[in-house]
Enzyme design. Structure first.
Site, PDB file in Angstrom:
ATOM      1  N   HIS A   1      11.154  26.031  -3.903  1.00 29.78           N
ATOM      2  CA  HIS A   1      11.490  26.252  -4.683  1.00 29.78           C
ATOM      3  C   HIS A   1      12.455  24.163  -4.231  1.00 29.78           C
ATOM      4  CE1 HIS A   1      11.654  28.098  -0.271  1.00 29.78           C
ATOM      5  NE2 HIS A   1      12.513  27.251  -0.015  1.00 29.78           N
TER       6      HIS A   1
ATOM      7  N   ILE B   1      22.240  28.708  -0.032  1.00 31.43           N
ATOM      8  CA  ILE B   1      23.451  29.786   1.763  1.00 31.43           C
ATOM      9  C   ILE B   1      23.931  29.282   2.315  1.00 31.43           C
ATOM     10  CG2 ILE B   1      22.200  31.761   2.033  1.00 31.43           C
ATOM     11  CD1 ILE B   1      23.679  33.885   1.274  1.00 31.43           C
TER      12      ILE B   1
ATOM     13  N   GLY C   1       8.448  24.287   8.140  1.00 28.27           N
ATOM     14  CA  GLY C   1      10.206  24.599   7.874  1.00 28.27           C
ATOM     15  C   GLY C   1      10.698  25.453   6.352  1.00 28.27           C
ATOM     16  N   GLN C   2       9.406  25.668   5.492  1.00 28.39           N
ATOM     17  CA  GLN C   2       9.293  26.645   4.324  1.00 28.39           C
ATOM     18  C   GLN C   2       9.337  28.576   4.865  1.00 28.39           C
ATOM     19  OE1 GLN C   2       6.152  27.083   2.262  1.00 28.39           O
ATOM     20  NE2 GLN C   2       7.308  28.308   0.161  1.00 28.39           N
TER      21      GLN C   2
HETATM   22  P1  AMP Z   1      13.125  26.931   2.927  1.00 28.27           P
HETATM   23  O1  AMP Z   1      13.375  26.841   4.697  1.00 28.27           O
HETATM   24  O2  AMP Z   1      12.304  25.281   2.489  1.00 28.27           O
HETATM   25  O3  AMP Z   1      11.560  27.884   2.384  1.00 28.27           O
HETATM   26  O4  AMP Z   1      14.131  27.029   2.890  1.00 28.27           O
HETATM   27  C1  AMP Z   1      15.067  28.413   1.980  1.00 28.27           C
HETATM   28  C2  AMP Z   1      16.056  28.395   1.413  1.00 28.27           C
HETATM   29  O5  AMP Z   1      16.890  29.121   1.084  1.00 28.27           O
HETATM   30  C3  AMP Z   1      17.531  28.048   2.876  1.00 28.27           C
HETATM   31  O6  AMP Z   1      17.666  26.590   3.093  1.00 28.27           O
HETATM   32  C4  AMP Z   1      18.278  29.087   3.613  1.00 28.27           C
HETATM   33  O7  AMP Z   1      19.636  28.761   3.450  1.00 28.27           O
HETATM   34  C5  AMP Z   1      17.910  29.489   1.436  1.00 28.27           C
HETATM   35  N1  AMP Z   1      18.543  30.758   1.124  1.00 28.27           N
HETATM   36  C6  AMP Z   1      18.014  31.931   2.251  1.00 28.27           C
HETATM   37  N2  AMP Z   1      18.789  33.185   1.058  1.00 28.27           N
HETATM   38  C7  AMP Z   1      18.983  32.518   0.355  1.00 28.27           C
HETATM   39  C8  AMP Z   1      20.088  33.120  -0.877  1.00 28.27           C
HETATM   40  N3  AMP Z   1      20.259  34.482  -0.964  1.00 28.27           N
HETATM   41  N4  AMP Z   1      20.657  32.374  -1.916  1.00 28.27           N
HETATM   42  C9  AMP Z   1      20.529  30.947  -1.963  1.00 28.27           C
HETATM   43  N5  AMP Z   1      20.007  30.642  -1.092  1.00 28.27           N
HETATM   44  C10 AMP Z   1      18.817  31.595   0.408  1.00 28.27           C
END
Ligand code: AMP
Ligand code: ZN
Length: 122
Positions: free
Chosen positions: A108, A39, A101-102
């Site tokens: 994912h 997103i 940074g998670q």
């Molecule tokens: P991390 O910081 O590695 O846990 O990555 C989480 C990722 O999820 C971030 O890059 C966010 O931008 C992404 N994210 C959060 N909410 C959504 C959503 N609803 N749809 C798609 N990506 C998302």
């Protein structure tokens, strides 16, 4: 092994995306994985690849002894091919733990490409 729907975790954002309770821009799907656009993209291609089954992080995925980590990596490569970044180069990142940074605790793989990616990461 079929995806076990009973593993969905209440209040997990990505489990809700798997359950289609929250919309996502899905670009790839297999039996056990789902891939959708981030997103808040950090590169022209920025796709998240998740197992449909809930595991909190890459460490938990690594101990899922049924080839699920394999499926996630294969899906990440399929996404890179589909997005046209497999030839130019792409990065697969698992931020593992808050200190790395998670922010979403459903494992994912970030698949990033389409621009020059510097090393080391910030
Ligand atoms: P991390 O910081 O590695 O846990 O990555 C989480 C990722 O999820 C971030 O890059 C966010 O931008 C992404 N994210 C959060 N909410 C959504 C959503 N609803 N749809 C798609 N990506 C998302
Ligand atoms: Zn989840």
């Amino acid at each position: 092994m079929a995806y076990r729907y009973s593993t969905a975790v209440t209040d997990c954002l990505f489990c809700k995306i798997v359950a289609k309770e929250i919309p996502a821009d899905v670009v790839h799907e297999s039996d056990r994985t789902l891939a959708f656009r981030d997103i808040n993209p950090q590169a022209p291609t920025h796709v998240l690849v998740i197992p449909k089954e809930h595991h909190s992080d890459a460490a938990a995925l690594a101990t899922a002894d049924d080839g699920l980590a394999d499926d996630v990596l294969k899906a990440a490569h399929a996404v890179a091919v589909q997005e046209g970044v497999a030839e130019t180069g792409y990065r697969v990142v698992f931020n593992t733990g808050a200190g790395a940074g998670q922010t979403v605790f459903h494992v994912h793989a970030h698949v990033l490409g389409g621009r020059n990616l510097t090393w080391p990461p910030g």
